[in-house]
Motif scaffolding. Structure first.
Motif, PDB file in Angstrom:
ATOM      1  N   GLU A 125       0.840  -1.190   0.000  1.00  0.00           N
ATOM      2  CA  GLU A 125       0.000   0.000   0.000  1.00  0.00           C
ATOM      3  C   GLU A 125       0.885   1.255   0.000  1.00  0.00           C
ATOM      4  O   GLU A 125       1.952   1.281   0.610  1.00  0.00           O
ATOM      5  N   LEU A 126       0.393   2.293  -0.678  1.00  0.00           N
ATOM      6  CA  LEU A 126       1.101   3.559  -0.733  1.00  0.00           C
ATOM      7  C   LEU A 126       0.204   4.643  -0.177  1.00  0.00           C
ATOM      8  O   LEU A 126      -0.966   4.742  -0.549  1.00  0.00           O
ATOM      9  N   SER A 127       0.737   5.449   0.739  1.00  0.00           N
ATOM     10  CA  SER A 127      -0.025   6.544   1.337  1.00  0.00           C
ATOM     11  C   SER A 127       0.880   7.761   1.458  1.00  0.00           C
ATOM     12  O   SER A 127       2.112   7.667   1.356  1.00  0.00           O
ATOM     13  N   GLU A 128       0.246   8.914   1.712  1.00  0.00           N
ATOM     14  CA  GLU A 128       1.025  10.140   1.889  1.00  0.00           C
ATOM     15  C   GLU A 128       1.951  10.018   3.085  1.00  0.00           C
ATOM     16  O   GLU A 128       3.112  10.451   3.041  1.00  0.00           O
ATOM     17  N   LYS A 129       1.457   9.410   4.171  1.00  0.00           N
ATOM     18  CA  LYS A 129       2.275   9.261   5.375  1.00  0.00           C
ATOM     19  C   LYS A 129       3.507   8.408   5.103  1.00  0.00           C
ATOM     20  O   LYS A 129       4.624   8.761   5.483  1.00  0.00           O
ATOM     21  N   ALA A 180       7.394   9.528   5.243  1.00  0.00           N
ATOM     22  CA  ALA A 180       8.050   8.957   6.422  1.00  0.00           C
ATOM     23  C   ALA A 180       9.086   7.910   6.048  1.00  0.00           C
ATOM     24  O   ALA A 180      10.053   7.705   6.789  1.00  0.00           O
ATOM     25  N   GLU A 181       8.920   7.237   4.869  1.00  0.00           N
ATOM     26  CA  GLU A 181       9.808   6.135   4.526  1.00  0.00           C
ATOM     27  C   GLU A 181      10.451   6.267   3.150  1.00  0.00           C
ATOM     28  O   GLU A 181      11.675   6.067   3.011  1.00  0.00           O
ATOM     29  N   LEU A 182       9.650   6.591   2.136  1.00  0.00           N
ATOM     30  CA  LEU A 182      10.117   6.425   0.768  1.00  0.00           C
ATOM     31  C   LEU A 182      10.993   7.582   0.275  1.00  0.00           C
ATOM     32  O   LEU A 182      12.053   7.347  -0.307  1.00  0.00           O
ATOM     33  N   ARG A 213      15.215  11.694  -4.215  1.00  0.00           N
ATOM     34  CA  ARG A 213      15.864  10.391  -4.040  1.00  0.00           C
ATOM     35  C   ARG A 213      14.962   9.439  -3.273  1.00  0.00           C
ATOM     36  O   ARG A 213      14.226   9.854  -2.374  1.00  0.00           O
ATOM     37  N   VAL A 214      15.062   8.156  -3.651  1.00  0.00           N
ATOM     38  CA  VAL A 214      14.345   7.086  -2.956  1.00  0.00           C
ATOM     39  C   VAL A 214      15.375   6.050  -2.524  1.00  0.00           C
ATOM     40  O   VAL A 214      15.947   5.358  -3.374  1.00  0.00           O
ATOM     41  N   PRO A 215      15.672   5.943  -1.213  1.00  0.00           N
ATOM     42  CA  PRO A 215      16.647   4.940  -0.759  1.00  0.00           C
ATOM     43  C   PRO A 215      16.161   3.533  -1.065  1.00  0.00           C
ATOM     44  O   PRO A 215      14.987   3.195  -0.874  1.00  0.00           O
TER      45      PRO A 215
END
Length: 541
Positions: free
Chosen positions: A216-220, A224-226, A254-256
């Motif tokens: 799932e993908l959300s704004e939070k 917070a992660e991506l 950037r996306v780690p």
């Protein structure tokens, strides 16, 4: 030429061969059979060759470094400017590619351009080809970078056009059809509810963000992660601004990833509003631009390296200009003194002034000799031909001898030179070079000390012999401490005006000390507070 002689006089006017040798551009002169008969210093500096390796050799046989194709192109280029060339004509070539060797990196890519002309010497002295050789690598590389940048901009413009087309399709087609098109283009589409933060997106969008399709993908989770921690504040600020200003946004972030990897994502979108002007949701796209971004960053690093190299080259050029000016002035002064005194002796029968004249000539001749020795040693060091003959040397005795030799010179300026301490010290080294180290340091102290004293000592610290030269002279400004041992660098104290020298003495001292496996240190509390040099050399047990 007559006007130059009237202006400067024959004594100050260099001969044409000297002027030609010092031209900034690189030149090669060939006879009618294309054999090299003269090269100037700029050509030797540009190609890294010696005059002996070139004279008498055909222009078609030198500089054979690249592959067969490059050699053939080089021959064609030379022939294109020389064939059927007539006196009074000049002919330029297109640039051609010919790799060049370096000391550490093997062959590097370089581009060259030629310009040819013919000269006929008077009195049937012969006909010669003159070839100007130019390294146009930077110009070609800049043109290639410019072309790549234009291609990149076109690519970005095409990308924005594709995204705009995809947005139009989203209005006309169903969610399933749009998802197929975007997936095929590897462009992810998404919709975010501004009130709840819920995100609905295509599978490609999740892949671009580095997560599995079933996740799932959300704004939070996005913030917070991506998105990389260092980009989150910037991206959020751009989203808020685009909503407030009713405009599109386009950002890169950037996306780690796993195992320390990082991917780059291009994202864009626009908010939608209700009838009262309140934002309800946002529509947008994502695109993985990692490959393109890595190329951009690499280009930036290359550009930075080239910029730094240009700055170093400019610094070297400025240092060389100063050095040539110093050489011209320093050589001319003692030569002028010697000439004037010899002319005076030839015209005068005054025996009383004979002693003064011979002393003056001898002193200036020694000064010339020392400068020539410094120049020769500098060339030997740079070319790697400096010879060091190691043997057992009594350092304390050597220092004492140097002080005795230089004491009259110091007393002539009213300076007191003393040996505070001379502890017996045996070292392995070249006696002549060690004497040169001490001689240069003490004469340097005499030069920069208008009044006061100079103290020299030899002491021990463990298995190190320490030679200390301390003076009460003009001192060294803090900002000059770091460059005092650089080649062509010279202290210019405000109080003493111009000080003679080539800017090689301390560089030679440091180099010779290091060749003896030692170190040298300089200490000064600033201008007007004197200077101390400490030379440390390994001592025999």
């Amino acid at each position: 030429m007559d006007q130059l002689i009237k202006t400067f006089g024959t004594a100050a006017l260099p001969d044409p061969a000297t002027l030609f040798a010092l031209l900034v551009d690189a030149y090669v002169v060939m006879d009618i059979n294309h054999r090299i008969v003269f090269v100037n210093q700029s050509y030797l500096h540009l190609t890294g060759q010696t005059e002996d390796a070139l004279l008498g050799i055909s222009i078609f046989e030198i500089n054979q470094h690249g592959d067969a194709a490059q050699s053939a192109a080089r021959v064609d280029c030379i022939e294109s400017v020389l064939t059927d060339l007539k006196p009074g004509q000049t002919r330029s070539s297109v640039y051609f590619h010919a790799d060049w060797p370096t000391e550490s990196d093997g062959l590097v890519q370089r581009f060259w351009k030629l310009k040819a002309s013919i000269i006929d010497l008077p009195a049937d002295a012969g006909r010669y080809y003159v070839l100007r050789v130019s390294d146009v690598t930077s110009r070609v590389q800049e043109r290639e970078v410019e072309q790549r940048d234009k291609a990149r901009l076109r690519s970005q413009a095409q990308l924005r056009q594709i995204v705009a087309v995809e947005k139009e399709k989203q209005l006309r087609e169903s969610r399933e059809q749009l998802s197929e098109v975007l997936t095929f283009a590897k462009v992810g589409a998404w919709q975010r509810d501004i009130a709840t933060g819920a995100v609905v997106c295509t599978d490609q969008c999740k892949l671009n963000m580095g997560i599995a399709v079933e996740e799932e993908l959300s704004e939070k989770r996005l913030f917070a992660e991506l998105i990389h921690r260092g980009d989150r504040r910037r991206i959020r600020a751009e989203l808020i601004a685009s909503i407030a200003e009713h405009r599109d946004y386009e950002v890169e972030y950037r996306v780690p990833g796993r195992a320390g990897t990082t991917r780059w994502v291009l994202a864009g979108g626009r908010a939608r509003y209700d009838e009262n002007g309140y934002p309800t949701h946002m529509l947008g796209f994502t695109l993985d631009i990692s490959v393109r971004k890595e190329k951009e960053l690499e280009q930036q690093r290359i550009a930075g390296s080239e910029r730094a190299a240009r700055e170093r080259s400019e610094e070297n050029a400025r240092a060389m200009d100063h050095f040539l000016t110093a050489v011209s002035h320093e050589l001319r002064s003692p030569i002028g003194v010697i000439i004037n005194w010899t002319e005076l002796l030839s015209r005068s029968g005054d025996k009383i002034g004979l002693s003064r004249a011979t002393d003056t000539i001898q002193r200036n001749a020694k000064q010339l000799s020392l400068m020539v020795d410094d120049l020769l040693d500098s060339g030997a060091i740079v070319s790697g031909k400096l010879s060091i003959q190691f043997a057992r040397v009594a350092l304390d005795t050597l220092v004492s001898d140097v002080i005795n030799d230089l004491r009259p010179q110091a007393e002539h300026k009213g300076l007191d030179v003393t040996c505070l301490q001379l502890e017996p010290s045996l070292v392995q080294g070249d006696a002549a070079r060690l004497k040169q180290i001490v001689w240069n340091l003490v004469t340097n102290a005499i030069k920069f000390c208008d009044a006061g004293k100079i103290e020299v000592s030899v002491s021990h610290v463990g298995m190190q012999a320490i030679v200390t030269v301390r003076d009460t002279g003009c001192g060294i400004a803090p900002e000059a401490i770091t460059t005092i041992f650089d080649r062509f660098e010279q202290i210019r104290p405000k109080s003493s005006g111009r000080v003679s020298g080539l800017g090689l003495g301390l560089w030679l001292v440091k180099t010779l000390v290091e060749r003896h496996h030692g170190t040298i240190e300089v200490q000064s509390d600033g201008e007007g507070y004197g200077t101390t040099f400490l030379v440390s050399l390994p001592r025999e047990a």
